[in-house]
Design a protein around this motif. Structure first.
Motif, PDB file in Angstrom:
ATOM      1  N   SER A 117       2.849   0.550  -8.616  1.00 31.17           N
ATOM      2  CA  SER A 117       0.797   0.411  -7.835  1.00 31.17           C
ATOM      3  C   SER A 117       1.037   0.527  -6.639  1.00 31.17           C
ATOM      4  O   SER A 117       2.196   0.357  -5.702  1.00 31.17           O
ATOM      5  CB  SER A 117       0.798  -0.823  -8.040  1.00 31.17           C
ATOM      6  N   TYR A 118      -0.403   1.149  -6.568  1.00 30.94           N
ATOM      7  CA  TYR A 118      -0.485   2.062  -5.501  1.00 30.94           C
ATOM      8  C   TYR A 118      -2.072   1.905  -4.365  1.00 30.94           C
ATOM      9  O   TYR A 118      -2.625   2.220  -4.969  1.00 30.94           O
ATOM     10  CB  TYR A 118      -0.658   3.714  -5.235  1.00 30.94           C
ATOM     11  N   ASN A 119      -2.292   1.413  -3.657  1.00 31.66           N
ATOM     12  CA  ASN A 119      -3.077   0.619  -2.782  1.00 31.66           C
ATOM     13  C   ASN A 119      -3.525   1.758  -2.025  1.00 31.66           C
ATOM     14  O   ASN A 119      -2.896   1.822  -0.838  1.00 31.66           O
ATOM     15  CB  ASN A 119      -2.270  -0.870  -2.414  1.00 31.66           C
ATOM     16  N   GLU A 120      -4.931   2.047  -2.789  1.00 27.48           N
ATOM     17  CA  GLU A 120      -5.549   3.101  -1.987  1.00 27.48           C
ATOM     18  C   GLU A 120      -5.863   2.431  -0.119  1.00 27.48           C
ATOM     19  O   GLU A 120      -5.916   3.333   0.008  1.00 27.48           O
ATOM     20  CB  GLU A 120      -6.841   3.539  -2.321  1.00 27.48           C
ATOM     21  N   GLY A 121      -6.485   2.065   0.008  1.00 30.17           N
ATOM     22  CA  GLY A 121      -6.385   1.186   1.410  1.00 30.17           C
ATOM     23  C   GLY A 121      -5.140   0.962   1.944  1.00 30.17           C
ATOM     24  O   GLY A 121      -5.828   1.762   3.357  1.00 30.17           O
ATOM     25  N   THR A 122      -4.529   0.018   1.759  1.00 29.06           N
ATOM     26  CA  THR A 122      -3.358   0.527   2.745  1.00 29.06           C
ATOM     27  C   THR A 122      -2.294   1.721   2.698  1.00 29.06           C
ATOM     28  O   THR A 122      -1.324   1.752   3.720  1.00 29.06           O
ATOM     29  CB  THR A 122      -2.379  -0.828   2.350  1.00 29.06           C
ATOM     30  N   GLN A 123      -2.465   2.503   1.965  1.00 23.11           N
ATOM     31  CA  GLN A 123      -1.978   3.400   1.333  1.00 23.11           C
ATOM     32  C   GLN A 123       0.351   3.424   1.005  1.00 23.11           C
ATOM     33  O   GLN A 123       0.815   3.819   1.315  1.00 23.11           O
ATOM     34  CB  GLN A 123      -1.673   4.618   2.202  1.00 23.11           C
ATOM     35  N   THR A 124       0.425   1.677   0.442  1.00 23.17           N
ATOM     36  CA  THR A 124       1.394   1.388   0.389  1.00 23.17           C
ATOM     37  C   THR A 124       1.499   0.787  -1.234  1.00 23.17           C
ATOM     38  O   THR A 124       0.707   0.571  -2.675  1.00 23.17           O
ATOM     39  CB  THR A 124       1.479  -0.446   0.761  1.00 23.17           C
TER      40      THR A 124
END
Length: 329
Positions: free
Chosen positions: A128-135
């Motif tokens: 899963s890729y968090n667009e906000g934190t880019q993690t």
């Protein structure tokens, strides 16, 4: 239609100007012994997505075939129109906000399928890729982690998946001939606008036709954080999405005779979930729709279902429980 010795990659996109270039770049970087065509279904975006797609198609005319829809078709018609346009013997897809992170993804998958005709589909691990934190974070443990699984053993799990897909289609490569045969045998199963999704029926039918291979390599970053078809923020939209997907699961379970304690509990849980969406939305019409679904899916009462219906029978009890929920939160 004679299938060419190539891979067709479907990219459906709508209002994804921030991510569509990243998606296409990740596919264009693939290193594979078979040629790759990219079928882009641009679904009448209202932002700059179309212009970006047109720029990529102009720069990579031998690889990208762009279909610009004159009206917004929605995910189901957009996807299956792209599917019918595929010329390759193998099909993959990558949504316009996701991206591949392994440049050998297609090479690894197609090499497996070429070596074993019994394999209908190959899929992989993903994050899963968090667009906000880019993690990125690892996905939950894959339920069928063996290198090769008889697809018939996966059917029940595919029908009753909740927290994660048994087969994440954006990691997969599957045989075009098989899915086209299934598509033409029962087009309504794929084109039904009330199905809610395009991937569950594909995963189910590919598994029903043969073996499923799995690679533990992470090949996909699955974008999360924004509102999507499968992750809306509104309770009414959530109700509609889960009702439609569960309708599809029920249709498949009835058509192929998959009935067990697991499926029975799944449909009970889905009825309760619909009632809870109706409760939080304070929508009597959704409560009534959930009760209709319970009858249509032949779901027996549980104490939770009975309690939810009882709370929502009267406006006073409904309002008080909503206030209590707000206070407790």
């Amino acid at each position: 239609m004679n299938r060419e010795a190539m891979i067709s990659v479907i990219v459906t996109t709508y209002n994804q100007e921030r991510t569509i270039g990243r998606t296409l770049d990740s596919i264009l970087r693939q290193r594979c012994h078979l040629p790759v065509e990219i079928i882009v279904g641009e679904d009448c975006s209202t932002d700059n997505t179309r212009a970006i797609c047109q720029d990529y198609a102009a720069r990579y005319p031998e690889q990208i075939r762009l279909f610009c829809n004159e009206r917004n078709k929605g995910i189901i018609d957009n996807y299956f129109d792209c599917l019918l346009a595929c010329r390759g013997a193998y099909i993959a897809d990558c949504a316009g906000d996701d991206f591949w992170v392994d440049d050998l993804k297609l090479e690894k998958e197609v090499s497996l399928m070429e070596s074993d005709p019994s394999i209908m589909l190959v899929h992989t691990a993903w994050r899963s890729y968090n667009e906000g934190t880019q993690t990125a974070t690892d996905s939950p443990r894959q339920p069928f982690a063996a290198p090769l699984t008889d697809g018939s053993q996966m059917l029940e799990a595919i029908l009753t998946q909740t927290r994660m897909p048994v087969i994440h289609l954006c990691t997969a490569l599957y045989r075009a001939e098989t899915i086209m045969r299934e598509y033409h045998a029962d087009t309504t199963l794929f084109r039904n606008q009330q199905a809610g999704c395009e991937d569950l029926q594909i995963a189910f039918l590919m598994a029903r036709n043969g073996n499923i291979a799995y690679l533990p390599d992470v090949t996909l970053y699955y974008s999360q954080g924004g509102e999507t078809v499968s992750a809306p923020k509104d309770e009414r939209k959530l109700f509609t999405f889960y009702k439609n997907v569960t309708n599809l699961s029920y249709s498949l379970s009835e058509k192929y005779g998959i009935h067990s304690q697991v499926t029975a509990r799944f449909f009970q849980a889905r009825v309760f979930a619909l009632l809870m969406h109706a409760f939080r939305a304070h929508a009597p019409e959704l409560r009534d729709e959930a009760i209709t679904c319970q009858k249509a899916w032949k779901v027996r009462d549980t104490w939770k279902i009975r309690l939810a219906r009882m709370v929502m029978q009267g406006e006073w009890s409904w309002t008080m429980m909503l206030r209590l929920r707000k206070y407790l939160r």
